[in-house]
Design a protein around this motif. Sequence first.
Motif, PDB file in Angstrom:
ATOM      1  N   GLU A 185       0.577   7.909  -5.976  1.00 22.21           N
ATOM      2  CA  GLU A 185       1.535   7.051  -6.445  1.00 22.21           C
ATOM      3  C   GLU A 185       2.443   6.135  -5.464  1.00 22.21           C
ATOM      4  N   LEU A 186       2.415   6.558  -4.357  1.00 24.41           N
ATOM      5  CA  LEU A 186       3.049   5.778  -3.059  1.00 24.41           C
ATOM      6  C   LEU A 186       1.909   5.052  -2.384  1.00 24.41           C
ATOM      7  N   SER A 187       0.718   5.593  -1.924  1.00 20.82           N
ATOM      8  CA  SER A 187      -0.255   4.923  -1.318  1.00 20.82           C
ATOM      9  C   SER A 187      -1.371   5.722  -1.315  1.00 20.82           C
ATOM     10  N   GLN A 188      -2.583   4.983  -1.731  1.00 16.08           N
ATOM     11  CA  GLN A 188      -3.929   5.721  -1.602  1.00 16.08           C
ATOM     12  C   GLN A 188      -4.826   4.742  -0.559  1.00 16.08           C
ATOM     13  N   THR A 189      -4.104   4.009   0.438  1.00 16.00           N
ATOM     14  CA  THR A 189      -5.286   3.091   1.117  1.00 16.00           C
ATOM     15  C   THR A 189      -4.310   3.167   2.620  1.00 16.00           C
ATOM     16  N   LEU A 190      -5.111   3.170   3.605  1.00 16.59           N
ATOM     17  CA  LEU A 190      -4.561   3.443   4.881  1.00 16.59           C
ATOM     18  C   LEU A 190      -5.422   2.133   5.845  1.00 16.59           C
ATOM     19  N   ILE A 191      -4.445   1.359   6.214  1.00 19.00           N
ATOM     20  CA  ILE A 191      -5.065   0.193   7.021  1.00 19.00           C
ATOM     21  C   ILE A 191      -4.908   0.424   8.382  1.00 19.00           C
ATOM     22  N   ILE A 192      -5.871   0.583   9.097  1.00 21.43           N
ATOM     23  CA  ILE A 192      -5.830   0.647  10.819  1.00 21.43           C
ATOM     24  C   ILE A 192      -6.017  -0.609  11.381  1.00 21.43           C
ATOM     25  N   SER A 193      -5.098  -0.927  12.009  1.00 25.24           N
ATOM     26  CA  SER A 193      -5.277  -2.514  12.805  1.00 25.24           C
ATOM     27  C   SER A 193      -4.510  -2.558  13.993  1.00 25.24           C
ATOM     28  N   ARG A 194      -4.245  -3.712  14.599  1.00 26.69           N
ATOM     29  CA  ARG A 194      -3.524  -4.075  15.801  1.00 26.69           C
ATOM     30  C   ARG A 194      -3.076  -5.514  15.644  1.00 26.69           C
ATOM     31  N   LEU A 195      -1.825  -5.816  16.210  1.00 25.76           N
ATOM     32  CA  LEU A 195      -1.432  -7.209  16.539  1.00 25.76           C
ATOM     33  C   LEU A 195      -2.336  -7.813  17.507  1.00 25.76           C
ATOM     34  N   GLU A 196      -2.355  -9.220  17.134  1.00 25.80           N
ATOM     35  CA  GLU A 196      -3.256 -10.000  18.067  1.00 25.80           C
ATOM     36  C   GLU A 196      -2.432 -10.107  19.643  1.00 25.80           C
ATOM     37  N   LEU A 232      -2.602  -8.521   5.953  1.00 29.34           N
ATOM     38  CA  LEU A 232      -2.817  -7.235   5.787  1.00 29.34           C
ATOM     39  C   LEU A 232      -1.466  -6.834   4.922  1.00 29.34           C
ATOM     40  N   ALA A 233      -0.360  -7.251   5.363  1.00 26.05           N
ATOM     41  CA  ALA A 233       0.869  -6.892   4.664  1.00 26.05           C
ATOM     42  C   ALA A 233       0.957  -7.012   3.347  1.00 26.05           C
ATOM     43  N   ALA A 234       0.162  -8.019   2.864  1.00 25.51           N
ATOM     44  CA  ALA A 234       0.460  -8.230   1.156  1.00 25.51           C
ATOM     45  C   ALA A 234      -0.190  -6.806   0.523  1.00 25.51           C
ATOM     46  N   HIS A 235      -1.119  -5.994   1.145  1.00 25.59           N
ATOM     47  CA  HIS A 235      -1.422  -4.934   0.479  1.00 25.59           C
ATOM     48  C   HIS A 235      -0.032  -3.632   0.286  1.00 25.59           C
ATOM     49  N   ARG A 236       0.656  -3.836   1.260  1.00 24.03           N
ATOM     50  CA  ARG A 236       1.949  -2.922   1.388  1.00 24.03           C
ATOM     51  C   ARG A 236       1.310  -1.405   1.255  1.00 24.03           C
ATOM     52  N   SER A 237       0.355  -1.141   1.767  1.00 24.50           N
ATOM     53  CA  SER A 237      -0.052   0.073   1.848  1.00 24.50           C
ATOM     54  C   SER A 237       0.362   1.108   3.087  1.00 24.50           C
ATOM     55  N   SER A 238       0.045   2.211   3.326  1.00 23.79           N
ATOM     56  CA  SER A 238       0.157   2.736   4.676  1.00 23.79           C
ATOM     57  C   SER A 238      -0.611   1.895   5.664  1.00 23.79           C
ATOM     58  N   LEU A 239      -0.049   2.122   6.964  1.00 31.18           N
ATOM     59  CA  LEU A 239      -0.446   1.073   8.033  1.00 31.18           C
ATOM     60  C   LEU A 239      -0.361   1.792   9.236  1.00 31.18           C
ATOM     61  N   ALA A 240      -1.348   1.651  10.320  1.00 30.25           N
ATOM     62  CA  ALA A 240      -1.011   2.296  11.469  1.00 30.25           C
ATOM     63  C   ALA A 240      -1.686   1.122  12.556  1.00 30.25           C
ATOM     64  N   SER A 251       1.118   3.308  24.801  1.00 29.34           N
ATOM     65  CA  SER A 251       0.844   4.681  24.508  1.00 29.34           C
ATOM     66  C   SER A 251       1.281   5.017  23.076  1.00 29.34           C
ATOM     67  N   ALA A 252       1.641   4.319  22.178  1.00 29.51           N
ATOM     68  CA  ALA A 252       2.218   4.647  21.241  1.00 29.51           C
ATOM     69  C   ALA A 252       1.616   3.919  19.676  1.00 29.51           C
ATOM     70  N   LEU A 253       1.730   4.816  18.787  1.00 28.01           N
ATOM     71  CA  LEU A 253       1.286   4.198  17.363  1.00 28.01           C
ATOM     72  C   LEU A 253       2.406   3.676  16.539  1.00 28.01           C
ATOM     73  N   ILE A 254       2.319   2.786  15.783  1.00 27.39           N
ATOM     74  CA  ILE A 254       3.199   2.078  14.978  1.00 27.39           C
ATOM     75  C   ILE A 254       2.880   2.355  13.431  1.00 27.39           C
ATOM     76  N   LEU A 255       3.668   3.144  12.651  1.00 26.80           N
ATOM     77  CA  LEU A 255       3.198   3.544  11.521  1.00 26.80           C
ATOM     78  C   LEU A 255       4.277   2.935  10.337  1.00 26.80           C
ATOM     79  N   VAL A 256       3.602   2.610   9.334  1.00 24.84           N
ATOM     80  CA  VAL A 256       4.454   1.751   8.517  1.00 24.84           C
ATOM     81  C   VAL A 256       3.981   2.242   7.092  1.00 24.84           C
TER      82      VAL A 256
END
Length: 253
Positions: A128-139, A153-161, A218-223
């Motif tokens: 009920e918070l998120s059932q989808t994880l998007i893995i991507s990067r900024l151009e 991708l932000a339109a989905h408002r899913s978990s994002l890495a 050397s870091a991940l951004i998680l949202v």
Amino acid sequence: MIYFIGAGPGAVDLITVRGAEILRKAQRIIYAGSLVNPEILKVYASSECEVFDSSSLTLEEILALLIDGHNRGLVTVRLHSGDPALYGAVREQFEALRAKNIPFEIIPGVSSLFAASASLKTEYMTPELSQTLIISRLEGRTPVPERESLSSLAAHRSSLALFLSAGMLEKVCDELISGGYDKNTPAAVVYKASWPEEKILRGTLETLPEIAKDIRKSALILVGEFLSDEKFAKSRLYDKTFSHEYRNSCLHS
């Protein structure tokens, strides 16, 4: 044989058993020196093994070392950080070896994606918070297909890495907010997940650029809301009222 091995996120003991066993047998290792923890080589590689740091090499130079090792009958390893399938730049190596009919094997590794969630003590898929994880990067210098822009991708408002984007954190957060995430969406930067020098910085999309301004690589951004303290639904998998193939509901017993 040529082996492509995922070295894991950084901690020496987070390489797979299979990967460690092959490293011990390796006679030539070409490793991603800017990303792989060198302690892994000290622990698992033989003192007689030929070791090459690929951080300053071109694709052609790396391939030459791999092919030469194969032609000489050496157990040859290409050692990548995390898991090779995630931003490993491995496909061009695979295709070059296939073109020469040179056999190779891929040994998966533990991605920093999972080391980061372990360090945060959380779960990307929360009912009920998120059932989808998007893995991507900024151009950046490497383009991203337009359909995969962060604002889209932000339109989905899913978990994002997000990989490979820590040095552009302000732009990342701006694009995510303009694309649909609320500015107060929980966010975190995990620097060198599982390494001794690991750092975890938490905030929101609005505050994170200032909080993590000193982290450039050397870091991940998680949202996502998976990082929040909001109430969530428990999984039905272990609910005593929920029947499935391996358990009958207590209400029907």
